[in-house]
Scaffold this motif. Structure first.
Motif, PDB file in Angstrom:
ATOM      1  N   THR A  42       0.848  -1.185   0.000  1.00 30.50           N
ATOM      2  CA  THR A  42       0.000   0.000   0.000  1.00 30.50           C
ATOM      3  C   THR A  42       0.889   1.243   0.000  1.00 30.50           C
ATOM      4  O   THR A  42       1.984   1.231   0.557  1.00 30.50           O
ATOM      5  CB  THR A  42      -0.939   0.032   1.216  1.00 30.50           C
ATOM      6  N   GLY A  43       0.409   2.299  -0.636  1.00 28.27           N
ATOM      7  CA  GLY A  43       1.269   3.466  -0.797  1.00 28.27           C
ATOM      8  C   GLY A  43       2.458   3.148  -1.682  1.00 28.27           C
ATOM      9  O   GLY A  43       3.543   3.733  -1.536  1.00 28.27           O
ATOM     10  N   GLY A  73       4.562   5.876  -3.576  1.00 27.10           N
ATOM     11  CA  GLY A  73       5.351   6.835  -2.816  1.00 27.10           C
ATOM     12  C   GLY A  73       6.818   6.454  -2.843  1.00 27.10           C
ATOM     13  O   GLY A  73       7.203   5.411  -3.384  1.00 27.10           O
ATOM     14  N   SER A 107      -2.387   3.076  -4.723  1.00 26.91           N
ATOM     15  CA  SER A 107      -2.211   4.515  -4.571  1.00 26.91           C
ATOM     16  C   SER A 107      -3.585   5.149  -4.527  1.00 26.91           C
ATOM     17  O   SER A 107      -4.462   4.807  -5.327  1.00 26.91           O
ATOM     18  CB  SER A 107      -1.405   5.084  -5.742  1.00 26.91           C
ATOM     19  N   ALA A 155       0.967   3.050   3.244  1.00 21.21           N
ATOM     20  CA  ALA A 155       0.092   4.168   2.909  1.00 21.21           C
ATOM     21  C   ALA A 155      -0.133   5.051   4.131  1.00 21.21           C
ATOM     22  O   ALA A 155      -0.296   4.568   5.250  1.00 21.21           O
ATOM     23  CB  ALA A 155      -1.250   3.655   2.385  1.00 21.21           C
TER      24      ALA A 155
END
Length: 295
Positions: free
Chosen positions: A5-6, A9, A30, A73
């Motif tokens: 997750t995320g 980034g 994202s 995230a």
């Protein structure tokens, strides 16, 4: 397949890349999908996901056979601390629900070196008591809370929690004017032809180049066996600002002192991790990256 997750980034993308290098299939999420980094384009599955949407989160398990989760995230606090905590805590709870529902092997979650603030011993290692200290930022306060919530939520489930106490990380994909790490803005000034204010040569502290941080996390997720639940993730050595200045060919002034840095003995022992980049190599790689990419 490993879920990050995320994953678009900075740390998430470099983790995904390192997982690919280890031969893993990867799906990244994202919330507000931006450009997929060139080193991931066409190599990972990309899902648009608001991690606070529990149904949407759990639905990923219908489309992918997820073996492990790396939950990176997170949001940036605005004016209301309660709103920030509610958003990121909801995302954490949904990720934990997914880990338990899918019966994954490992659930790795981002914590921070900031949990050690107030601890006078250096280097900081995982066996140190975490002081009751005034924390400088809401993000660090949340990360400190994440640790016991995660380990207790997964107790008895068969899912191995992996708490990632991530150090001061910088590199490709970081905001070039980031308020959270002075190195990218400093490099930006040099690249614009400016002469930034001289650094104190002996100042410095914990620092990890993003590709190294991503590889450390990937090794923790994929290792055959882990002997702990909590791991420092960094280079294991302090970065001296004088070395940074030398790498950028700008002057530094005498003086300064090193801040504490993270000990990574536990990480190295269980995964064999050692950083691939020293300061000069990281700066050269980052400058080359910035010559072709906006961040």
């Amino acid at each position: 397949m490993i879920l990050v997750t995320g994953g678009l980034g900075m740390i998430g993308a470099h983790t995904a890349r390192a997982l690919l290098d280890l031969g893993q299939d990867v799906v990244v999420t994202s919330h507000r999908r931006g450009a997929v980094p060139s080193f991931l384009d066409g190599k990972v599955a990309v899902e648009s996901l608001d991690v606070t949407d529990r149904d949407a989160f759990l639905a990923l398990g219908q489309r992918y056979d997820v073996s492990d989760i790396v939950h990176l995230a997170g949001s940036i606090p605005a004016d209301d601390p309660v709103a920030y905590f509610r958003t990121d805590m909801t995302g954490l709870f949904n990720a934990l629900d997914a880990a338990r529902a899918w019966g994954v092997r490992r659930f790795a979650v981002a914590s921070s070196l900031g949990v050690y603030i107030g601890q006078g011993e250096s280097p900081w290692h995982e066996g140190l008591a975490l002081p009751d200290a005034q924390l400088p930022h809401l993000i660090i306060a949340f990360k400190k809370a994440v640790e016991p919530i995660t380990t207790h939520a997964l107790q008895g489930t068969g899912v191995h929690p992996v708490v990632l106490r991530i150090g001061s990380t910088w590199g490709p994909l970081m905001d070039p004017e980031s308020p959270f790490n002075f190195i990218p803005p400093y490099v930006s000034a040099v690249l614009r032809g400016e002469t930034p204010a001289p650094l104190y040569a002996d100042d410095g502290g914990d620092s990890c180049y993003a590709p190294d941080a991503g590889r450390a996390i990937a090794l923790l997720v994929t290792a055959d066996q882990l002997n702990h639940t909590t791991y420092n993730v960094s280079s294991g050595q302090p970065l001296r600002n004088g070395d940074l200045a030398d790498a950028l060919n700008v002057p530094a002034q005498p003086g300064g002192r090193l801040s504490p840095h993270l000990d990574i003995t536990r990480l190295t022992t269980d995964t064999g991790f050692t950083p691939q980049y020293d300061t000069a190599e990281a700066v050269a790689h980052y400058v080359a990256w910035r010559s072709e990419n906006p961040r």
